[in-house]
Design a protein around this motif. Structure first.
Motif, mmCIF file in Angstrom:
data_model
loop_
_atom_site.group_PDB
_atom_site.id
_atom_site.type_symbol
_atom_site.label_atom_id
_atom_site.label_comp_id
_atom_site.label_asym_id
_atom_site.label_seq_id
_atom_site.Cartn_x
_atom_site.Cartn_y
_atom_site.Cartn_z
ATOM 1 N N PRO A 156 -1.017 -7.342 9.806
ATOM 2 C CA PRO A 156 -0.888 -8.237 8.645
ATOM 3 C C PRO A 156 -1.380 -7.637 7.336
ATOM 4 O O PRO A 156 -0.965 -8.062 6.271
ATOM 5 N N VAL A 157 -2.270 -6.651 7.363
ATOM 6 C CA VAL A 157 -2.866 -6.151 6.133
ATOM 7 C C VAL A 157 -2.028 -5.045 5.502
ATOM 8 O O VAL A 157 -1.701 -5.079 4.305
ATOM 9 N N ILE A 158 -1.653 -4.062 6.317
ATOM 10 C CA ILE A 158 -0.961 -2.887 5.767
ATOM 11 C C ILE A 158 0.553 -2.955 5.940
ATOM 12 O O ILE A 158 1.279 -2.194 5.311
ATOM 13 N N GLY A 159 1.036 -3.841 6.799
ATOM 14 C CA GLY A 159 2.479 -3.956 7.009
ATOM 15 C C GLY A 159 3.188 -4.545 5.800
ATOM 16 O O GLY A 159 2.678 -5.466 5.151
ATOM 17 N N ILE A 160 4.360 -4.005 5.484
ATOM 18 C CA ILE A 160 5.140 -4.463 4.332
ATOM 19 C C ILE A 160 6.507 -4.919 4.826
ATOM 20 O O ILE A 160 7.187 -4.193 5.557
ATOM 21 N N GLU A 161 6.918 -6.098 4.417
ATOM 22 C CA GLU A 161 8.225 -6.642 4.793
ATOM 23 C C GLU A 161 9.161 -6.596 3.594
ATOM 24 O O GLU A 161 8.817 -7.071 2.501
ATOM 25 N N PHE A 163 13.265 -7.387 2.723
ATOM 26 C CA PHE A 163 14.558 -7.905 3.148
ATOM 27 C C PHE A 163 14.571 -8.234 4.640
ATOM 28 O O PHE A 163 15.511 -7.912 5.363
ATOM 29 N N GLY A 164 13.509 -8.858 5.096
ATOM 30 C CA GLY A 164 13.464 -9.340 6.472
ATOM 31 C C GLY A 164 13.024 -8.329 7.496
ATOM 32 O O GLY A 164 12.846 -8.679 8.659
ATOM 33 N N ALA A 165 12.849 -7.059 7.140
ATOM 34 C CA ALA A 165 12.464 -6.019 8.099
ATOM 35 C C ALA A 165 11.084 -5.490 7.738
ATOM 36 O O ALA A 165 10.763 -5.294 6.563
ATOM 37 N N ARG A 166 10.273 -5.252 8.772
ATOM 38 C CA ARG A 166 8.929 -4.689 8.586
ATOM 39 C C ARG A 166 8.936 -3.275 9.150
ATOM 40 O O ARG A 166 8.673 -3.042 10.327
ATOM 41 N N ARG A 167 9.248 -2.313 8.271
ATOM 42 C CA ARG A 167 9.313 -0.915 8.692
ATOM 43 C C ARG A 167 8.320 -0.033 7.964
ATOM 44 O O ARG A 167 8.221 1.152 8.266
ATOM 45 N N TRP A 168 7.587 -0.567 7.016
ATOM 46 C CA TRP A 168 6.745 0.251 6.163
ATOM 47 C C TRP A 168 5.293 -0.211 6.239
ATOM 48 O O TRP A 168 4.996 -1.374 6.541
ATOM 49 N N ILE A 169 4.394 0.705 5.938
ATOM 50 C CA ILE A 169 2.993 0.384 5.727
ATOM 51 C C ILE A 169 2.604 0.908 4.354
ATOM 52 O O ILE A 169 3.122 1.932 3.889
ATOM 53 N N GLY A 170 1.718 0.187 3.678
ATOM 54 C CA GLY A 170 1.292 0.570 2.346
ATOM 55 C C GLY A 170 -0.070 1.225 2.361
ATOM 56 O O GLY A 170 -1.023 0.674 2.926
ATOM 57 N N ILE A 171 -0.153 2.405 1.763
ATOM 58 C CA ILE A 171 -1.415 3.130 1.631
ATOM 59 C C ILE A 171 -1.597 3.429 0.149
ATOM 60 O O ILE A 171 -1.029 4.402 -0.375
ATOM 61 N N GLY A 172 -2.337 2.591 -0.534
ATOM 62 C CA GLY A 172 -2.482 2.740 -1.979
ATOM 63 C C GLY A 172 -1.155 2.480 -2.668
ATOM 64 O O GLY A 172 -0.522 1.439 -2.469
ATOM 65 N N ASP A 173 -0.724 3.440 -3.478
ATOM 66 C CA ASP A 173 0.556 3.316 -4.166
ATOM 67 C C ASP A 173 1.715 3.891 -3.362
ATOM 68 O O ASP A 173 2.848 3.900 -3.834
#
Length: 493
Positions: A156-161, A163-173
């Motif tokens: 829930p913290v680093i996952g990025i959604e 257009f309906g898909a969760r394929r990315w994680i955010g690390i800073g910028d």
């Protein structure tokens, strides 16, 4: 110490690397020409960053070439020039799209940085993985690492959604797509596992026949565990990340490697049936899957064609391909720069518009030739593990190209996958260069002639003593036989 095999020679690897150098220089020349033409068509002059882009890409490619000369002289000479050409074309198109939009060229600069990082990691793979067969010692560690990477976007913290898909994680910028790296680990795991279990999985419990004609071979029920586990992981990925494209690619790679290991079409049929069930369930459960299917079936329908979503992206991409014609509109014209994700998901659309059907076909043939070299390396591998691993990597590249090209031309629904070595994005580009490093290392191991160990001084003395003793005994036996024959020939009385 080692003694060269009978077909070993000093000229063969040197000639192979010389061919590679000529092809790399040709690829760099094509990249420089393409970038210069893009600047001339847009601004009427060569881009200001021309020396930077050409110099950095040239240094990266030639540095990798020198590394191959030193540590992998028997490697296939074609993968590096092909990857360099594709990387250069992608960088040119990304620069041209952002420059036409009037925005900054930070995206192209980032792509250049990812290129350098990818080639450095490719060199690291060549230096570290001296014997690729040793990777099969850690199958479950590779599987655990791959699954962890795939499940990271679900946090829930680093996952990025998007257009309906969760394929990315955010690390800073920065954003990272872990599934690109997970595919490498999962292919290593599958190659190790299937290499050990191929005989068991190839055993059929019974055969369905129509008279005397065999129709279908059913595997034993206790051997369905790997297929069921792979299907469960694919469904888990689909439910957790809501990403049909990643699930489709990973499960298809598993089926291809399973068929390569066992040679049984029944496994492929069962796998396709199981994935069809999972895809149907996804269609019923997730709205964005139903929307993509609706866009695929009727993109011009008034209910799905909207400017801020729906089929607008796909339809504009089809118009851009039509505008490209046979030789393209050039970088100074066209509508591709206004299409969302034209530098990533729809990079083939942008190439088709700017370079025309001629340029698009050349790029696709380069991708397919790269996949063909992967399959050829797999055929020449000396052990089952590397054969299955290279088959998985080559099929992954070829299937990604099929899924992306099929999606932008309405052959299949859009999946959001990236085109290897071309699309903008660091995760995909770096993962592709790492995979290429494994390709080249396996190619060097497969093509390197076998070596025969030189005998030690003690072994040489032992062999000499045995040979001298054998010659002494043979001489004595010969004299004894001559005396006995003379005795038998003497007349009696």
């Amino acid at each position: 110490m080692a003694r060269p095999g009978p077909r070993d020679g000093a000229l063969r690897p040197a000639r192979r690397r010389t061919v590679e150098l000529v092809l790399v220089l040709t690829a760099l020349g094509a990249f420089a020409l393409c970038l210069a033409m893009a600047g001339l068509q847009i601004d009427g002059r060569v881009p200001e960053r021309f020396p930077l882009y050409v110099g950095v890409v040239s240094a990266a490619a030639l540095g990798l070439h020198v590394t191959l000369r030193l540590v992998a002289p028997w490697a296939d000479p074609l993968p590096l020039p092909l990857a360099t050409l594709l990387n250069g074309v992608g960088l040119t198109v990304i620069w041209g799209l952002h420059h036409v939009r009037g925005t900054d060229t930070n995206e192209a600069d980032r792509q250049l940085a990812w290129t350098v990082i990818g080639t450095v990691l490719c060199c690291a793979v060549l230096l570290v993985v001296r014997r690729p067969q040793r990777l099969q010692r850690y199958p479950y560690l590779a599987a655990a690492g791959g699954l962890v990477l795939i499940l990271l976007p679900m946090l829930p913290v680093i996952g990025i959604e998007v257009f309906g898909a969760r394929r990315w994680i955010g690390i800073g910028d920065f954003t990272v797509q872990p599934s690109e790296f997970a595919s490498i680990l999962l292919i290593v795991f599958l190659a190790a596992y299937l290499g050990l279990k191929r005989e068991v999985l190839g055993t059929a419990a019974r055969q369905l026949r129509l008279g005397r004609v065999k129709i279908f071979s059913l595997p034993r029920m206790r051997d369905l565990g790997p297929m069921t586990a792979a299907w469960g992981v694919a469904i888990l990925l689909l439910v957790g990340t809501r990403d049909l494209g990643t699930s489709l690619v990973l499960f298809s790679v598993f089926l291809a490697m399973l068929y390569t290991a066992t040679g049984r079409k029944s496994w492929v049929g069962i796998g396709l049936a199981m994935f069809s069930v999972g895809a149907t369930a996804a269609y019923l459960m997730f709205w964005h899957v139903r929307q993509r299917v609706a866009i695929w079936l009727d993109p011009f329908g008034p209910d799905v064609y909207t400017e801020h979503g729906g089929s607008y992206q796909l339809v504009q991409g089809l118009f851009a391909l039509a505008d490209g014609g046979l030789f393209g509109t050039g970088f100074g014209q066209g509508r591709a720069s206004e299409i969302f994700a034209s530098d990533s998901d729809l990079i083939l659309i942008s190439i088709g518009e700017k370079l025309g059907l001629t340029g698009l076909v050349a790029v696709i043939l380069s991708l397919l030739l790269l996949a063909e070299r992967g399959f050829r390396i797999a055929l020449g591998s000396r052990d089952v593990f590397t054969k299955l691993m290279l088959t998985g990597f080559a099929f992954l590249l070829a299937f990604q190209v099929f899924v992306v090209l099929g999606g932008v031309t309405r052959l299949i629904p859009l999946t959001g996958l990236t085109t290897p070595f071309l699309a903008a994005g660091g995760s995909s580009l770096i993962a592709n260069w790492i995979g290429l490093g494994l390709w080249l290392r396996v190619s060097d191991s497969a093509r390197r002639p076998a070596v025969l160990p030189l005998p030690t001084p003690a072994e040489h003395a032992t062999v000499t003593m045995r040979l001298s003793g054998a010659h002494t005994r043979a001489a004595e036996n010969g004299r004894n036989g001559e005396v006995s024959s003379n005795t038998r020939a003497t007349p009696q009385g």
